[in-house]
Design a protein around this motif. Sequence first.
Motif, PDB file in Angstrom:
ATOM      1  N   ALA A  46       9.110  56.959 -19.187  1.00  0.00           N
ATOM      2  CA  ALA A  46       9.248  55.517 -19.023  1.00  0.00           C
ATOM      3  C   ALA A  46       7.917  54.971 -18.515  1.00  0.00           C
ATOM      4  N   ARG A  64      17.776  51.971 -19.968  1.00  0.00           N
ATOM      5  CA  ARG A  64      16.845  53.098 -19.792  1.00  0.00           C
ATOM      6  C   ARG A  64      17.017  53.715 -18.419  1.00  0.00           C
ATOM      7  N   GLU A  65      17.138  52.898 -17.388  1.00  0.00           N
ATOM      8  CA  GLU A  65      17.317  53.416 -16.026  1.00  0.00           C
ATOM      9  C   GLU A  65      18.629  54.175 -15.894  1.00  0.00           C
ATOM     10  N   ARG A  70      15.703  47.631 -19.895  1.00  0.00           N
ATOM     11  CA  ARG A  70      15.345  48.316 -18.642  1.00  0.00           C
ATOM     12  C   ARG A  70      16.569  48.929 -17.980  1.00  0.00           C
ATOM     13  N   LYS A  71      17.658  48.162 -17.913  1.00  0.00           N
ATOM     14  CA  LYS A  71      18.878  48.659 -17.271  1.00  0.00           C
ATOM     15  C   LYS A  71      19.453  49.857 -18.020  1.00  0.00           C
ATOM     16  N   GLY A  88      18.193  57.549 -17.589  1.00  0.00           N
ATOM     17  CA  GLY A  88      17.332  58.369 -16.756  1.00  0.00           C
ATOM     18  C   GLY A  88      16.670  59.549 -17.438  1.00  0.00           C
TER      19      GLY A  88
END
Length: 102
Positions: free
Chosen positions: A37, A29-30, A26-27, A33
């Motif tokens: 998602a 992917r965030e 998750r981190k 950006g």
Amino acid sequence: MAGFVQIIEYRTSKPDEVAALNDEFRKTREAEGDGTAPALALTGADRDDPGRFFAIVQFGSYEEAMENSNRADTSEFAAKMMELCDGPAKYYNLDVVQSMDS
């Protein structure tokens, strides 16, 4: 009502390692950006069957879910996830036909 939900049923004796892998994914992917998602992702532990878990992942559409599934980072994550599982996962692919928000 539009939308798509994928439910992934799996077993693991390493839930803390799975949680750490999910957090890392998750981190990353965030931070990147880019790309589709999930709109929502939840993990639930089965109270009646220890070691059994369900990941519930919601997308705006089936097409968005498939775009996400075809990403290299998603494939890499899935491979690492399966290494932490006690057997194969079972996938349920659901078109959302009704939802209720509180």
